[in-house]
Design a protein around this motif. Sequence first.
Motif, PDB file in Angstrom:
ATOM      1  N   ILE A 197      68.147  11.415  82.623  1.00 37.17           N
ATOM      2  CA  ILE A 197      66.930  11.157  83.401  1.00 37.17           C
ATOM      3  C   ILE A 197      66.869  12.086  84.610  1.00 37.17           C
ATOM      4  O   ILE A 197      65.787  12.536  85.014  1.00 37.17           O
ATOM      5  CB  ILE A 197      66.871   9.659  83.817  1.00 37.17           C
ATOM      6  CG1 ILE A 197      65.485   9.307  84.358  1.00 37.17           C
ATOM      7  CG2 ILE A 197      67.921   9.316  84.842  1.00 37.17           C
ATOM      8  CD1 ILE A 197      64.449   9.109  83.310  1.00 37.17           C
ATOM      9  N   GLU A 198      68.053  12.415  85.184  1.00 36.60           N
ATOM     10  CA  GLU A 198      68.069  13.335  86.341  1.00 36.60           C
ATOM     11  C   GLU A 198      67.546  14.711  85.937  1.00 36.60           C
ATOM     12  O   GLU A 198      66.729  15.320  86.648  1.00 36.60           O
ATOM     13  CB  GLU A 198      69.495  13.487  86.903  1.00 36.60           C
ATOM     14  CG  GLU A 198      70.065  12.252  87.563  1.00 36.60           C
ATOM     15  CD  GLU A 198      70.779  11.344  86.578  1.00 36.60           C
ATOM     16  OE1 GLU A 198      70.653  11.576  85.351  1.00 36.60           O
ATOM     17  OE2 GLU A 198      71.461  10.406  87.027  1.00 36.60           O
TER      18      GLU A 198
ATOM     19  N   ILE B  87      57.837  11.519  77.674  1.00 35.67           N
ATOM     20  CA  ILE B  87      57.919  12.332  76.450  1.00 35.67           C
ATOM     21  C   ILE B  87      59.324  12.922  76.321  1.00 35.67           C
ATOM     22  O   ILE B  87      59.893  12.982  75.213  1.00 35.67           O
ATOM     23  CB  ILE B  87      56.845  13.452  76.476  1.00 35.67           C
ATOM     24  CG1 ILE B  87      55.455  12.817  76.371  1.00 35.67           C
ATOM     25  CG2 ILE B  87      57.062  14.440  75.353  1.00 35.67           C
ATOM     26  CD1 ILE B  87      54.306  13.771  76.603  1.00 35.67           C
ATOM     27  N   GLY B  88      59.917  13.309  77.452  1.00 36.74           N
ATOM     28  CA  GLY B  88      61.276  13.865  77.433  1.00 36.74           C
ATOM     29  C   GLY B  88      62.289  12.860  76.921  1.00 36.74           C
ATOM     30  O   GLY B  88      63.156  13.189  76.106  1.00 36.74           O
ATOM     31  N   VAL B  89      62.182  11.608  77.387  1.00 37.61           N
ATOM     32  CA  VAL B  89      63.114  10.555  76.951  1.00 37.61           C
ATOM     33  C   VAL B  89      62.974  10.331  75.445  1.00 37.61           C
ATOM     34  O   VAL B  89      63.959  10.143  74.715  1.00 37.61           O
ATOM     35  CB  VAL B  89      62.845   9.246  77.738  1.00 37.61           C
ATOM     36  CG1 VAL B  89      63.549   8.059  77.093  1.00 37.61           C
ATOM     37  CG2 VAL B  89      63.297   9.397  79.188  1.00 37.61           C
ATOM     38  N   ALA B  90      61.713  10.387  74.972  1.00 37.25           N
ATOM     39  CA  ALA B  90      61.460  10.101  73.550  1.00 37.25           C
ATOM     40  C   ALA B  90      61.905  11.250  72.647  1.00 37.25           C
ATOM     41  O   ALA B  90      62.357  11.022  71.519  1.00 37.25           O
ATOM     42  CB  ALA B  90      59.974   9.820  73.348  1.00 37.25           C
ATOM     43  N   THR B  91      61.772  12.490  73.127  1.00 34.55           N
ATOM     44  CA  THR B  91      62.019  13.625  72.224  1.00 34.55           C
ATOM     45  C   THR B  91      63.343  14.349  72.476  1.00 34.55           C
ATOM     46  O   THR B  91      63.828  15.058  71.607  1.00 34.55           O
ATOM     47  CB  THR B  91      60.882  14.665  72.355  1.00 34.55           C
ATOM     48  OG1 THR B  91      60.817  15.085  73.718  1.00 34.55           O
ATOM     49  CG2 THR B  91      59.551  14.070  71.927  1.00 34.55           C
ATOM     50  N   ARG B  92      63.902  14.200  73.667  1.00 29.39           N
ATOM     51  CA  ARG B  92      65.146  14.900  73.983  1.00 29.39           C
ATOM     52  C   ARG B  92      66.207  13.862  74.343  1.00 29.39           C
ATOM     53  O   ARG B  92      66.448  13.596  75.521  1.00 29.39           O
ATOM     54  CB  ARG B  92      64.948  15.870  75.154  1.00 29.39           C
ATOM     55  CG  ARG B  92      64.056  17.029  74.806  1.00 29.39           C
ATOM     56  CD  ARG B  92      63.794  17.893  76.021  1.00 29.39           C
ATOM     57  NE  ARG B  92      63.025  19.072  75.660  1.00 29.39           N
ATOM     58  CZ  ARG B  92      63.559  20.264  75.402  1.00 29.39           C
ATOM     59  NH1 ARG B  92      64.860  20.442  75.482  1.00 29.39           N
ATOM     60  NH2 ARG B  92      62.794  21.277  75.075  1.00 29.39           N
TER      61      ARG B  92
END
Lengths: 356, 92
Positions: free
Chosen positions: A45-46, A35-40
């Motif tokens: 990634i670290e 979800i972090g990759v998609a929204t932020r």
Amino acid sequence: MSAEYQAVLWNRNKKLYDLTIAAGVVVFLGLFVGIGVATRTQATIETLLIRGFGAGALLLLHVVLAIGPLCRLDPRFLPLLYNRRHLGVCTFLLALAHGGFSILQFHGLGVLNPLVSVLASNGNYDSLSQFPFQALGLLALVILFLLAATSHDFWLANLTAPVWKSLHMVVYVAYGLILAHVALGSLQAPERPTALAVLLGIGFAGIASLHLVAGWRERAPAPDAAAGHSAVDVCAVSDIPLDRARIFLLADERVAVFRYRAEGGERIAAVSNVCQHQNGPLGEGRVVDGCITCPWHGYQYRPEDGCSPPPFTETIPTFSVRVERDRVLVDPRPNPPGTHAEPARLGTASGAGEPS
Amino acid sequence: MSIVRAAEVVVLLCTVYIALGLAFAPFFVWRGVGRIDPAARSAGFGFRLIILPGVAALWPVLLRRWLAGRRPPSERNAHRDAAASRAGQASA
């Protein structure tokens, strides 16, 4: 129990428990990072992994802290308590991953020792809002390490259960430090995530409420035990469910009075409510195969003498009991651990209160 | 004293404490643990490995008990204390 130590006393339930924890952690981290990759899109990634490990540790710590009071309120939660130590160790490992990666990423490339950098890079120790939140996290990590490292039964035996429990109550200090760590970290971040503050507040309110309600419900009745009384009338025979106990406060500690099936009829026996293993509440357990069985980890004691069945060696104090006119009378003076105290005999009919 | 200097002192003291613990822990789990706790005498490698971090952290407690040749302590609570006092009065 105490015959010989093993690294982990594995059984099917423990394996299932640990597999569930591992699967839950993997799913949580996958969802958090995904979800972090998609929204932020600006987050690396670290950074997402560091936050994921931290969020996972915080979530698990809430679960760990909620299990105790939940079990007090509803015995259906007891299976969660059975292997709670593994949940605690997993919490520490997630916190260690969070702290380790954070120190590497934010303090590993400077001229200072990374740990010195954690403690000294923000020198605002005299400010409330700008207080160095990373130092609080480091201290919480040290506490979680100490708790995880002393979670084996060897430590229970060698520190004794009361000392071990006191040591492990420091988890609440770690919880407070982590709440402050997260809250200050959010406050000092440029984006000031309000959703995180709301979640923290809900989590804290939930944990605090559970403990207050469970503490209120747990109060044991204190029968009239005036000095000089050789026996205290605690309840009627029929007040005690078969193969279970009622708990009373006698001699400054809880006493569990059990009514149970035995050869030739029912019996009533009283023992100290405190399990020698982790001081679990024996009176909330049942009589299984003729033995009082602790609801926390299944440690067993014979009702008549408070001894664990061989080859185990745990013993708990017993109390002398008798039944008169359907009333259960308990001598408030504890017998030394492992002392035989003849149970009161009730005859064959369930609930019958024949004098012993 | 500057904050950096204070932090260096704290980290140095912790490092020395842990280094002593790490030096003590292998000897203790190999020889000492069975001396202070009979249930550990014939315990396997996994048990010894799993208590190692705790031994490194709490080494002063264990070293003192090992040197004194003490067995695991007796648990204390209100009932056990009252029972012990009663037994003491009976034997007096």
